[in-house]
Design a protein around this motif. Structure first.
Motif, PDB file in Angstrom:
ATOM      1  N   LEU A 250       0.829  -1.204   0.000  1.00 22.31           N
ATOM      2  CA  LEU A 250       0.000   0.000   0.000  1.00 22.31           C
ATOM      3  C   LEU A 250       0.866   1.258   0.000  1.00 22.31           C
ATOM      4  O   LEU A 250       0.552   2.234  -0.697  1.00 22.31           O
ATOM      5  CB  LEU A 250      -0.921   0.004   1.219  1.00 22.31           C
ATOM      6  N   TYR A 251       1.927   1.251   0.795  1.00 25.66           N
ATOM      7  CA  TYR A 251       2.811   2.414   0.822  1.00 25.66           C
ATOM      8  C   TYR A 251       3.399   2.677  -0.569  1.00 25.66           C
ATOM      9  O   TYR A 251       3.462   3.824  -1.023  1.00 25.66           O
ATOM     10  CB  TYR A 251       3.970   2.193   1.804  1.00 25.66           C
ATOM     11  N   GLY A 252       3.832   1.612  -1.217  1.00 25.11           N
ATOM     12  CA  GLY A 252       4.433   1.768  -2.539  1.00 25.11           C
ATOM     13  C   GLY A 252       3.448   2.302  -3.565  1.00 25.11           C
ATOM     14  O   GLY A 252       3.782   3.169  -4.382  1.00 25.11           O
ATOM     15  N   LEU A 253       2.223   1.790  -3.535  1.00 26.14           N
ATOM     16  CA  LEU A 253       1.205   2.274  -4.467  1.00 26.14           C
ATOM     17  C   LEU A 253       0.914   3.748  -4.231  1.00 26.14           C
ATOM     18  O   LEU A 253       0.753   4.525  -5.181  1.00 26.14           O
ATOM     19  CB  LEU A 253      -0.080   1.455  -4.308  1.00 26.14           C
ATOM     20  N   SER A 254       0.835   4.136  -2.970  1.00 20.38           N
ATOM     21  CA  SER A 254       0.561   5.534  -2.642  1.00 20.38           C
ATOM     22  C   SER A 254       1.690   6.444  -3.114  1.00 20.38           C
ATOM     23  O   SER A 254       1.446   7.495  -3.730  1.00 20.38           O
ATOM     24  CB  SER A 254       0.361   5.674  -1.131  1.00 20.38           C
ATOM     25  N   LEU A 255       2.928   6.067  -2.847  1.00 20.49           N
ATOM     26  CA  LEU A 255       4.056   6.905  -3.235  1.00 20.49           C
ATOM     27  C   LEU A 255       4.220   6.963  -4.745  1.00 20.49           C
ATOM     28  O   LEU A 255       4.599   8.004  -5.295  1.00 20.49           O
ATOM     29  CB  LEU A 255       5.341   6.382  -2.587  1.00 20.49           C
ATOM     30  N   SER A 256       3.941   5.869  -5.446  1.00 12.29           N
ATOM     31  CA  SER A 256       4.063   5.872  -6.899  1.00 12.29           C
ATOM     32  C   SER A 256       3.049   6.809  -7.542  1.00 12.29           C
ATOM     33  O   SER A 256       3.263   7.310  -8.643  1.00 12.29           O
ATOM     34  CB  SER A 256       3.881   4.451  -7.446  1.00 12.29           C
ATOM     35  N   ARG A 257       1.962   7.054  -6.843  1.00 16.30           N
ATOM     36  CA  ARG A 257       0.942   7.993  -7.340  1.00 16.30           C
ATOM     37  C   ARG A 257       1.348   9.441  -7.103  1.00 16.30           C
ATOM     38  O   ARG A 257       1.097  10.322  -7.922  1.00 16.30           O
ATOM     39  CB  ARG A 257      -0.387   7.714  -6.649  1.00 16.30           C
ATOM     40  N   ASP A 258       2.011   9.702  -5.976  1.00 17.78           N
ATOM     41  CA  ASP A 258       2.323  11.073  -5.581  1.00 17.78           C
ATOM     42  C   ASP A 258       3.684  11.549  -6.068  1.00 17.78           C
ATOM     43  O   ASP A 258       3.903  12.753  -6.198  1.00 17.78           O
ATOM     44  CB  ASP A 258       2.272  11.208  -4.055  1.00 17.78           C
ATOM     45  N   LEU A 259       4.632  10.628  -6.304  1.00 16.00           N
ATOM     46  CA  LEU A 259       5.986  11.013  -6.682  1.00 16.00           C
ATOM     47  C   LEU A 259       6.339  10.425  -8.043  1.00 16.00           C
ATOM     48  O   LEU A 259       6.054   9.259  -8.322  1.00 16.00           O
ATOM     49  CB  LEU A 259       7.010  10.529  -5.650  1.00 16.00           C
ATOM     50  N   ALA A 260       6.975  11.225  -8.884  1.00 17.17           N
ATOM     51  CA  ALA A 260       7.452  10.758 -10.182  1.00 17.17           C
ATOM     52  C   ALA A 260       8.889  10.261 -10.006  1.00 17.17           C
ATOM     53  O   ALA A 260       9.820  11.058  -9.893  1.00 17.17           O
ATOM     54  CB  ALA A 260       7.389  11.880 -11.211  1.00 17.17           C
ATOM     55  N   LEU A 261       9.065   8.937  -9.962  1.00 18.55           N
ATOM     56  CA  LEU A 261      10.368   8.348  -9.692  1.00 18.55           C
ATOM     57  C   LEU A 261      10.816   7.483 -10.859  1.00 18.55           C
ATOM     58  O   LEU A 261      10.001   6.831 -11.513  1.00 18.55           O
ATOM     59  CB  LEU A 261      10.316   7.494  -8.420  1.00 18.55           C
ATOM     60  N   THR A 262      12.123   7.443 -11.095  1.00 21.11           N
ATOM     61  CA  THR A 262      12.693   6.542 -12.082  1.00 21.11           C
ATOM     62  C   THR A 262      12.748   5.132 -11.493  1.00 21.11           C
ATOM     63  O   THR A 262      12.626   4.957 -10.274  1.00 21.11           O
ATOM     64  CB  THR A 262      14.108   6.989 -12.473  1.00 21.11           C
TER      65      THR A 262
ATOM     66  N   THR B  24       4.236  11.647   3.295  1.00 20.33           N
ATOM     67  CA  THR B  24       2.885  11.828   2.784  1.00 20.33           C
ATOM     68  C   THR B  24       2.258  13.107   3.325  1.00 20.33           C
ATOM     69  O   THR B  24       1.650  13.891   2.578  1.00 20.33           O
ATOM     70  CB  THR B  24       2.005  10.626   3.161  1.00 20.33           C
ATOM     71  N   LEU B  25       2.413  13.334   4.618  1.00 21.25           N
ATOM     72  CA  LEU B  25       1.845  14.531   5.230  1.00 21.25           C
ATOM     73  C   LEU B  25       2.507  15.795   4.687  1.00 21.25           C
ATOM     74  O   LEU B  25       1.823  16.749   4.298  1.00 21.25           O
ATOM     75  CB  LEU B  25       2.007  14.458   6.750  1.00 21.25           C
ATOM     76  N   GLU B  26       3.831  15.808   4.658  1.00 23.22           N
ATOM     77  CA  GLU B  26       4.539  16.998   4.208  1.00 23.22           C
ATOM     78  C   GLU B  26       4.277  17.289   2.727  1.00 23.22           C
ATOM     79  O   GLU B  26       4.155  18.441   2.323  1.00 23.22           O
ATOM     80  CB  GLU B  26       6.042  16.824   4.443  1.00 23.22           C
ATOM     81  N   ALA B  27       4.205  16.232   1.903  1.00 24.36           N
ATOM     82  CA  ALA B  27       3.986  16.429   0.471  1.00 24.36           C
ATOM     83  C   ALA B  27       2.597  16.988   0.183  1.00 24.36           C
ATOM     84  O   ALA B  27       2.420  17.756  -0.768  1.00 24.36           O
ATOM     85  CB  ALA B  27       4.188  15.114  -0.275  1.00 24.36           C
TER      86      ALA B  27
ATOM     87  N   ARG C  85       7.393  16.796  -3.018  1.00 24.60           N
ATOM     88  CA  ARG C  85       7.120  15.514  -3.675  1.00 24.60           C
ATOM     89  C   ARG C  85       8.299  15.131  -4.560  1.00 24.60           C
ATOM     90  O   ARG C  85       8.198  15.036  -5.786  1.00 24.60           O
ATOM     91  CB  ARG C  85       5.841  15.609  -4.499  1.00 24.60           C
ATOM     92  N   THR C  86       9.428  14.909  -3.939  1.00 22.96           N
ATOM     93  CA  THR C  86      10.654  14.606  -4.669  1.00 22.96           C
ATOM     94  C   THR C  86      11.329  13.384  -4.074  1.00 22.96           C
ATOM     95  O   THR C  86      11.119  13.033  -2.905  1.00 22.96           O
ATOM     96  CB  THR C  86      11.633  15.792  -4.609  1.00 22.96           C
ATOM     97  N   PHE C  87      12.173  12.774  -4.877  1.00 20.67           N
ATOM     98  CA  PHE C  87      12.941  11.621  -4.416  1.00 20.67           C
ATOM     99  C   PHE C  87      13.910  12.037  -3.312  1.00 20.67           C
ATOM    100  O   PHE C  87      14.123  11.293  -2.347  1.00 20.67           O
ATOM    101  CB  PHE C  87      13.711  11.017  -5.587  1.00 20.67           C
TER     102      PHE C  87
END
Length: 220
Positions: A71-83, A103-106, A113-115
């Motif tokens: 779930l964490y990975g799915l959430s972050l993949s939606r909010d952050l553009a990562l290679t 998540t809160l800060e972003a 919302r950065t790597f």
């Protein structure tokens, strides 16, 4: 991340003492913290190692404990553009605490919302966890237990502090209450990782259901 550091230290020390009592060397104890970096998983692995469990049994147990990270990975993949490389790196160092803070800060500041911000939060805890593991492995027997220090309340309070700012309307409050009550009800039936996964998916589906119902009504 600073308020979370005091909670990392006693649990890492407690893991190290458990691992050493199970027969792991100082090197093995620290190597697990460097490579696994998962408190509950490391506690479970050390206990199973002491019981003579098979390697497959240890892997399956730790998998169930950590399945919530899907779930964490799915959430972050939606909010952050990562290679792809950034995704692998972030996945290796991801923890509950880092996910909650990022998540809160972003959401409050989209520029975060950065790597770099995510990795900074992750490595902050990674450093503290591993230094504390080394401390416990070398001298944990002379330190007080986490229970004696009252460390068990630190992480729940920290996550409560992360949750409250996200409760911005009635929908988020309802979803949070539903997920919390469901997790409480399942706690005696399923492993901890599965409890978080099931409650998280159920809460997300409930939120999606009410959101899709509310949108047409608002447009009407």
């Amino acid at each position: 991340m600073l308020p979370l550091w005091p909670g990392m230290l006693p649990f890492a020390v407690a893991y190290a003492v458990t691992a050493r009592a199970a027969g792991l060397s100082v090197f093995d104890t620290c190597l697990m913290s460097l490579t696994v970096f998962g408190g509950a998983s490391q506690f479970a692995a050390a206990g199973l190692f002491a019981q003579g469990a098979s390697g497959l049994g240890i892997v399956l147990t730790t998998f169930l404990l950590n399945v919530r990270h899907v779930l964490y990975g799915l959430s972050l993949s939606r909010d952050l553009a990562l290679t792809p490389v950034q995704r692998l790196t972030a996945a290796q160092f991801l923890t509950d605490e880092a996910y909650g803070v990022v998540t809160l800060e972003a959401r409050q500041d989209p520029s975060k919302r950065t790597f770099a911000f995510l990795l900074g939060a992750e490595l902050s805890l990674f450093t503290v966890w591993n230094l504390s593991t080394l401390l416990g492995a070398l001298g944990g027997e002379v330190l007080p237990s986490p229970e004696a220090l009252g460390a068990g309340v630190i992480f729940p309070l920290a996550f409560l502090g992360l949750l409250v700012p996200l409760l911005v309307d009635r929908l988020t409050l309802v979803v949070a209450l539903f997920s919390g009550l469901l997790a409480w009800g399942l706690a005696q039936l399923l492993p901890g990782g599965l409890v978080v996964l099931v409650a998280g998916v159920a809460g997300a589906l409930l939120g999606a259901y009410f959101s899709t119902r509310r949108t047409p009504e608002a447009q009407a």
